[in-house]
Design an enzyme around this catalytic site. Structure first.
Site, PDB file in Angstrom:
ATOM      1  N   ASP A 259      -0.097  29.988 140.806  1.00  0.00           N
ATOM      2  CA  ASP A 259      -1.113  30.852 140.633  1.00  0.00           C
ATOM      3  C   ASP A 259      -1.428  31.010 139.468  1.00  0.00           C
ATOM      4  O   ASP A 259      -0.730  31.285 138.440  1.00  0.00           O
ATOM      5  CB  ASP A 259      -0.633  32.026 141.268  1.00  0.00           C
ATOM      6  CG  ASP A 259      -1.649  33.265 140.951  1.00  0.00           C
ATOM      7  OD1 ASP A 259      -2.854  33.308 141.553  1.00  0.00           O
ATOM      8  OD2 ASP A 259      -1.351  34.268 140.313  1.00  0.00           O
ATOM      9  N   GLU A 291      -4.007  26.702 140.267  1.00  0.00           N
ATOM     10  CA  GLU A 291      -5.216  27.425 139.962  1.00  0.00           C
ATOM     11  C   GLU A 291      -5.405  27.757 138.444  1.00  0.00           C
ATOM     12  O   GLU A 291      -4.414  28.254 137.769  1.00  0.00           O
ATOM     13  CB  GLU A 291      -5.097  28.750 140.630  1.00  0.00           C
ATOM     14  CG  GLU A 291      -6.185  29.728 140.427  1.00  0.00           C
ATOM     15  CD  GLU A 291      -6.005  31.327 140.882  1.00  0.00           C
ATOM     16  OE1 GLU A 291      -6.977  32.041 141.047  1.00  0.00           O
ATOM     17  OE2 GLU A 291      -4.892  31.624 140.976  1.00  0.00           O
TER      18      GLU A 291
END
Length: 593
Positions: A259, A291
């Site tokens: 993340d 990400e």
């Protein structure tokens, strides 16, 4: 002090002689550091020069324990493998893996075969509930589940990004054995399972590291979540590396999605992490996905398979809905050209200035990367849930035909498709931001902070749902209408597209390269790829209402090409007569061996 057996340095590890070794990194703990085991007197820990504290104790699996910091503070193990309750409760010693794996020979699937399905385990009914959904997902064509974070978070309801114990699966969803059964069952159906992990911050409740391991954080770099994690420290690097390895070995996850790595200050650690994990698991198809708002193409040549393609999402969202606020503003000028570039090169922003970033440059060149280095999605937890009311594209897109065209574009493109839970049945349920903080002050701060994110709506409390309300969670259930006629029709559509992908595209993706893309109008683009076996895949897509004529210098498709898919009946004939139908997507295959 005896060295900790490889590969783990933190937590409670059962030893061969029946004892358990407890090890904690506590370089700034005050005197009096002790291990507290239920029913026993406090046990002092020995500290070394690197800040580690350790003790071997005659106890085994099932033992509940905490650490005492100073005279009054009692904390869980920051490397707890299991909690006896919530994040502030006792940690539990776990033994060696005794789960009877039914598919021990599973090694995973090649990345090119991947069709991702992002899902919140709680909304799916926990580990056991999601397990029951697996046969239908496999039949749909999903090859890889992507679970939103499981690391122990406060309360029973959370997106997972407030986790504070990055080794412990939250028991709100079930037992560790039920999680293993979920993964084992998926493997038996030919599906892999990835886990979303958060190594850029801790949640606001239940993390005590700063009180006994102050060097874990750096005070010179602020982040949206507080002080930055200091990955310059060897112990901090190892803490997260071992967390990642723990999920991949103890639970046999097939990969990790990291993340928001743009919030990780020490970017060289990301390359170190990939090397470490791949070195530990050389025989497996291990998939690592990022990400990264910084669009760092260099990481995709340094151990990472792919990155979520926010650029492609943003331009597609603008074309589908007309929205142009916030970061969508960077994609409103010549959107068809932007879409063409995303189809051809992966990203729009490859170093040019971004207005949303105040004119600062964003990204690195990405045209050299294969199409499979980009995860293509129309929705995900962020892009849906970060809206004030969590609306899905089924309610935001003015034309169902336009949404169907975008779905066809996504699922048959050479990039790796990601389906967000509920998309496959045309869900209209919102996906809202939800938490369940027990501390009333923290719950109020989260509620008020959420409303400040949407100042135009903040005066109307109903327009920004309370994250802590049970109804906010209940309304986010995405499968309430999956058995309706419309839900079945959407599922049939997704299944047909994914069947074509599995049969005709996925086997040809290794070695695929772009042959270029161009805009044909305000919302129309043509993209072509040479696949690994020499076949040529062409996409004609028009996400506007009006038909768009092919330019005079662009010939209609040759008579001997194969129609792979048309989202509107007659779209192929329109191409033959020199135009692209509005709200349509047409895929063609040529030169198939």
């Amino acid at each position: 002090m005896t060295a900790w057996p490889e590969p783990f340095s933190f937590g409670a590890l059962p030893l061969p002689d029946g004892r358990t070794r407890f090890r904690l990194w506590a370089p700034s703990a005050p005197p009096g550091l002790a291990l507290l085991i239920e029913g026993r007197d406090p046990i002092a820990l020995r500290r070394d020069a690197q800040g580690y504290a350790q003790v071997d104790v005659d106890c085994g699996p099932g033992t509940r324990y905490r650490y005492r910091i100073g005279d009054a503070l009692v904390v869980p193990d920051p490397a707890s493998r299991l909690q006896a309750g919530d994040v502030r409760d006792a940690s539990v010693v776990t033994g060696l893996d005794t789960y009877p794996w039914r598919h021990p020979g599973w090694r995973g699937r090649p990345w090119e075969e991947t069709v991702l399905y992002e899902v919140h385990v709680g909304l799916a009914g926990g580990y056991a509930g999601l397990r029951q959904r697996l046969p239908a997902l496999a039949d749909l064509g999903v090859t890889m589940l992507e679970l939103m974070p499981l690391a122990d978070f406060p309360g029973p309801r959370n997106w997972g990004y407030d986790g504070v114990l990055p080794y412990a699966p939250d028991t709100a969803y079930g037992t560790p054995e039920e999680l293993k059964d979920l993964i084992d069952t998926a493997h038996g159906l030919g599906m892999g399972v990835m886990l979303d992990v958060v190594y850029n911050h801790f949640g606001p409740d239940g993390n005590f590291l700063s009180q006994y391991a102050a060097p874990f954080f750096r005070d010179d770099v602020p982040t949206p979540w507080g002080a930055a994690i200091d990955l310059r420290q060897a112990a901090v690097r190892r803490y997260f590396e071992e967390s990642a390895l723990h999920w991949l070995t103890e639970y046999r996850f097939d990969g990790l999605r990291l993340d928001a790595v743009h919030a990780i200050i020490d970017q060289d650690w990301l390359e170190e992490l990939a090397r470490h994990l791949r070195g530990q698991l050389p025989q497996r198809h291990l998939h690592l996905v990022l990400e990264n708002d910084d669009n760092r193409a260099s990481l995709l040549g340094a151990g990472y398979d792919a990155q979520w393609n926010d650029d492609a999402h943003h331009v597609l969202h603008h074309l589908l809905t007309g929205e142009s606020h916030g970061y969508y503003a960077d994609y409103t000028r010549y959107p068809a050209q932007a879409l063409a570039q995303c189809l051809e090169q992966g990203w729009l922003y490859q170093g040019q200035p971004s207005a949303h970033r105040g004119g600062r440059p964003r990204g690195e060149p990405s045209a050299h990367l294969p199409p499979t280095a980009f995860v293509l999605f129309l929705q995900n937890h962020d892009q849906t849930g970060n809206r004030a009311q969590g609306e899905r594209l089924t309610t935001l897109t003015p034309s169902p035909d336009r949404l169907r065209a975008a779905v066809a574009l996504q699922l048959l493109a050479p990039q790796i498709p990601l389906i967000f839970m509920g998309e496959e049945c045309g869900s209209t349920a919102p996906f809202l931001y939800f938490t369940s903080h027990a501390d009333p002050a923290l719950a109020r701060a989260v509620r008020e902070g959420r409303r400040r994110e949407f100042p135009a709506l903040a005066l109307d409390a109903a327009a920004v749902p309370d994250p802590g309300a049970i109804d906010t969670y209940a309304r986010s259930q995405p499968w309430t209408a999956e058995h309706s006629d419309e839900g079945k029709a959407w599922r049939t559509y997704y299944r047909a597209l994914l069947h074509l992908r599995r049969q005709l595209i996925a086997p040809r993706l290794r070695g695929a390269v772009s042959l270029g893309a161009l805009a044909l109008g305000a919302a129309t683009a043509l993209a072509r790829w040479r696949l690994g076996d020499g076949a040529v895949l062409s996409l004609y897509v028009n996400l506007g209402d009006a038909p768009e004529s092919l330019p005079p210098d662009l010939s209609p498709p040759p008579a001997d090409c194969d129609l792979l898919f048309e989202s509107l009946p007659g779209a192929f004939n329109a191409l033959r007569t020199g135009s692209v139908c509005g709200n349509s997507a047409t895929y063609l295959l040529e030169n198939m061996p």
